[in-house]
Design an enzyme around this catalytic site. Sequence first.
Site, mmCIF file in Angstrom:
data_model
loop_
_atom_site.group_PDB
_atom_site.id
_atom_site.type_symbol
_atom_site.label_atom_id
_atom_site.label_comp_id
_atom_site.label_asym_id
_atom_site.label_seq_id
_atom_site.Cartn_x
_atom_site.Cartn_y
_atom_site.Cartn_z
ATOM 1 C CG ASP A 9 -2.024 -1.022 1.159
ATOM 2 O OD1 ASP A 9 -2.397 -1.427 0.040
ATOM 3 O OD2 ASP A 9 -2.521 -1.426 2.221
ATOM 4 C CG ASP A 69 -6.695 -1.168 -1.762
ATOM 5 O OD1 ASP A 69 -7.044 -2.363 -1.834
ATOM 6 O OD2 ASP A 69 -5.740 -0.788 -1.060
#
Length: 191
Positions: free
Chosen positions: A146, A160
């Site tokens: 991330d 995402d």
Amino acid sequence: MPESSDAVPDSSDVTPEPSSAVPAPRRRVLPLFLAAVAVAWVVDQVTKVLAVERLADRDEPIRLLPDVLELTFLRNPGAAFGMGASMTVVLSIVSVVVCVVVVRMAARLRDRVWTVGLVLLLAGALGNLTDRILREPGPFRGHVVDFIDYGGFFVGNVADIYLTVAAVLVVVRTWQGVGLDGARTDPKERA
């Protein structure tokens, strides 16, 4: 005596159309769908490689919009918001199931909004599943890369974003009563 135009042709002269015959556009749906998924998946994976190369060793995030949008680095063993960090294997299995279901649904697609939604859903699920399979600490336990920090509220990645947009499109299209095939259901049936 010449045959009349009313004559029924002999059954041996008629070639029956196979029951599995699919119109040409239908046959092209799945390959085009999978090609779009592949492109989106590559974008996700390239951005993660770049994040590892350029952000992993940085002490300070790259501030694009201070306190709103920054680039940082995080390895996430769980799902959104770090939930389920101890359930990485379960999350991997759920991702595999989602991927299989979406590919099966893709054969019925005739609606553009559903198509975009399912392309993004599959690309997002595959993007994060790839991390879980290939990244440390090991297969089906890997941590997702991330790097997009939304003002300290959430750190995510391109996959995402795909998953979020897909969820919105699926909810909207379902609420509108439009099926995968583009057919609308009667609003009375939805109530």
